[in-house]
Design an enzyme around this catalytic site. Structure first.
Site, PDB file in Angstrom:
ATOM      1  N   ASP A 338       0.834  -1.190   0.000  1.00  0.00           N
ATOM      2  CA  ASP A 338       0.000   0.000   0.000  1.00  0.00           C
ATOM      3  C   ASP A 338       0.879   1.254   0.000  1.00  0.00           C
ATOM      4  O   ASP A 338       1.881   1.325   0.727  1.00  0.00           O
ATOM      5  CB  ASP A 338      -0.906  -0.034   1.242  1.00  0.00           C
ATOM      6  N   GLU A 374       1.935  -0.497  -5.063  1.00  0.00           N
ATOM      7  CA  GLU A 374       1.062   0.621  -5.390  1.00  0.00           C
ATOM      8  C   GLU A 374       1.979   1.841  -5.527  1.00  0.00           C
ATOM      9  O   GLU A 374       2.503   2.335  -4.530  1.00  0.00           O
ATOM     10  CB  GLU A 374       0.025   0.855  -4.289  1.00  0.00           C
TER      11      GLU A 374
END
Length: 679
Positions: A338, A374
């Site tokens: 993330d 990401e």
């Protein structure tokens, strides 16, 4: 040895609590603390007199406590200066979780008494032991009979994003399995996943996490889990009894069923949030080391109140130790990171040679796992798609936006659409990276589901209690004339066709496809495009067939995924073409590609420049000419008849959306659709 306190010198490594022949060794980083204390709790939860750590080396406090056993509950208290301007937030009143604890006594719930300082910057006087979970001494071992890791060919890999609770909460299984790790691997759950023919389960966060203060005050909960308090302890709310054991059983069950499993991890921030919110772990032990700061202020590149200083050796060690633990002991096969740009920052700026990224890629264990990044955060230069080292796959939002616009019918999209189909080589450059580094997706957990993408034009997030201001405003969606659910059969057919076009494009594109769990069930979040705080039927997948139309839609979608996944596995050229102008493949024979217009003639410069064009097709041929395919993409809704490529008078249709049919050596496109045939 101190007989009175029943301690011995112990060892600074490994960090955390380790059972020894004589007791338990504790080792904790708290560089700037003047004293660290171990707080033991009896079976009734009563705190015993604190034991001062007796050794400190290189910022690590350590000692062995004799006579302690597996299952001992404990916490930490740190003594030191409270000077927020210097990022020192020591407060002995705050009980702290061991960052390396493998298990916690309860789920962490925010309470104002957890704060280290008041809003005025003074030490908070309340003792927080009553509202902080206790760390538990656990000797966690890998299952010696664990199924071997599934070796997935990169060209066959397809990610399926799965939320443990959302996937299993409504499954037709025993009540005590609903919403749990074990529910995921129930017979009906496994059967469904295998039917899709995907290779890789991407679990949404399973680190122990906390609901944010503002959500708790709104009587909402953090559902997605992107707010961790521990990088080692699994989330307890997904377990029947023992989260550690049951998480391992879930991984083993998924492997046994033939799946690779990667875990979505949040190493960029923690649930301690802003500086006056909570001090339950890192902040109270070593705030100046764990969190990014400058001139006495946090650097909030995550939008979550803090960001982990991944340029600091303390954090690098913590993250790498955590990753190895989840691979070697808990059994996962890789990670999705993330807000990964934070992991690649040095002092402030992103650098693909940042120490943490290099530490991961040189590690003999971690470098062999599936690593998905990401590639953005909200800090300066926070958009870095295509810039990570080749060991990382990267989520490609450029693909998402272009494909959505093409199928919405926007003008002038064909050239960019073609670029996305061929692996976004403007970002993932030839000669440097395979197209497989591009993780292509239409939908992700943050945003519309695929059903909502074709059903809503505006976000409908009132349930989030933020006056519909949260979530993306521009979703590049299309509702086909009615906002939300409708009984109109014609609109239902258009919406289903659009979903099939999306999925067919995704699975026929060069790169690594990502599918959002629930899309294959026509799952709707009722137009909510930011459902992170909805732990209810908005996000839980519905397994019941409510109508004949829904049954038909689900079958068509699942058949599309399964059929095209079979093709991708059988013909790697559909995922990774090896062209002669790509130095990455100079040691292999080159495959061939030709772009064709609606007359099945080579695309001209004028064709490419025509901004009213809604048709594009291509032929792919393997180097040995054993496999030759014709792929067609048409985003308009007017009848179009296309001749077969001139040298072919017979084509085997491998997949076609409802509007496509072959008649008399022509492809008849009744309306928008996708076709793939074997030449």
């Amino acid at each position: 040895m101190n007989q009175v306190q029943q301690t011995a010198n112990g060892s600074p490594f490994p960090l955390g609590a380790t059972v020894t022949d004589n007791g338990v060794n504790f080792a904790v980083v708290a560089k700037d603390a003047s004293q660290l204390y171990l707080c033991l709790f009896d079976q009734n939860g009563n705190e015993q007199a604190p034991l001062p750590f007796i050794n400190k080396r290189r910022g690590i406090w350590y000692m062995e406590v004799l006579g302690l056993k597996e299952g001992q509950h404990y916490g930490l208290r740190a003594k030191g200066e409270c000077k927020p301007e210097q990022q020192w937030l020591y407060n002995e009143n705050k009980l702290l979780i061991d960052p390396y604890a493998k298990d916690l006594s309860a789920k962490l719930v925010w309470h104002e008494d957890q704060a280290a300082i008041t809003k005025e910057g003074q030490p908070h006087p309340a003792d927080s032991a009553y509202c902080v979970p206790k760390s538990i001494v656990r000797s966690v071992k890998a299952n010696p009979n664990r199924p071997t890791r599934i070796k997935v060919a990169p060209s066959s890999r397809a990610l399926y994003e799965l939320h443990v609770k959302g996937f299993s909460q409504n499954l037709p299984i025993d009540e005590d399995l609903k919403g749990t790790y074990l529910g995921v691997i129930s017979a009906v759950g496994i059967e469904h996943l295998k039917r899709l023919n995907i290779t890789t389960i991407q679990l949404m966060p399973c680190f122990s996490f906390m609901t944010e203060r503002h959500l708790q005050q709104l009587e909402l909960t953090n559902y997605w889990g992107y707010n961790p308090i521990s990088f080692f302890a699994p989330e307890p709310s997904y377990a029947k009894q023992d989260a550690l054991v049951e998480f391992q059983q879930m991984i083993d069950g998924l492997r046994e069923a033939g799946f690779e499993v990667i875990l979505d991890v949040v190493y960029n921030h923690t649930a301690e949030s802003e500086i006056d919110h909570s001090s339950v772990c890192y902040r109270g032990l070593d705030n100046a080391q764990y969190y990014r700061h400058q001139e006495g202020q946090y650097l909030n590149y995550t939008g979550c109140g803090n960001c982990v200083d991944t340029y600091n050796p303390v954090s690098i060690r913590l993250i790498c130790d955590s990753m190895r633990y989840w691979v070697e002991v808990m059994g996962v096969d890789g990670f999705r990171f993330d807000l990964g740009v934070d992991l690649g920052r040095t002092d402030h700026d992103f650098n693909p040679k940042a120490p943490l990224l290099q530490a991961i890629l040189q590690d003999p264990v971690l470098s062999e796992t599936c690593l998905v990044m990401e590639p953005w955060d909200i800090g300066p230069n926070g958009y870095q798609v295509g810039q990570f080292p080749p060991g990382f796959l990267e989520c490609n939002d450029q693909y998402r936006d272009t494909v959505r616009r093409f199928w919405r019918g926007d003008k002038g999209l064909v050239p960019e659409f073609a670029t996305r189909l061929l692996g976004s080589r403007d970002y993932f450059h030839k000669g440097q990276k395979s197209a497989l580094h591009s993780v292509n997706y239409i939908t992700y957990h943050d945003g519309y589901t695929m059903k909502d993408l074709v059903s809503y034009h505006q976000r409908h997030n009132l349930a989030n209690m933020e006056d519909n201001r949260d979530g993306h405003g521009d979703n590049i969606s299309q509702n086909f004339g009615v906002e939300g659910e409708t009984d109109d059969k014609a609109i239902q057919a258009q919406r289903l066709n659009q979903q099939l076009c999306f999925l067919a494009t995704l699975l026929l594109s060069q790169g690594t496809p990502h599918i959002l769990g629930g899309d294959e069930l026509s799952h709707t979040q009722q137009g909510n495009n930011n459902a992170y705080c909805q732990d209810n039927d908005i996000t839980w997948q519905n397994w019941q067939h409510r109508s004949a139309e829904e049954t038909h839609a689900r079958t068509a979608i699942q058949d599309t995924i399964a059929t095209l996944m079979t093709l991708r596995k059988a013909y790697p050229i559909l995922a990774e073409i090896r062209l002669e102008d790509d130095a990455l493949y100079q040691h292999t024979q080159a495959d061939k590609i030709h772009w064709l217009n609606e007359q099945s003639e080579p695309m001209t410069i004028e064709n490419w420049a025509d901004d009213k064009r809604h048709y594009i097709s291509l032929t792919l041929a393997s180097a040995d000419l054993a496999s030759r395919f014709w792929l067609v993409f048409y985003s308009a809704d007017t009848l179009l008849n296309v001749p077969f490529p001139s040298e072919n008078q017979a084509i085997e249709a491998l997949y076609q959306t409802p509007g496509m049919s072959t008649i008399n050596n022509e492809l008849q496109c009744a309306y928008r659709g996708v076709f793939v045939g074997k030449l």
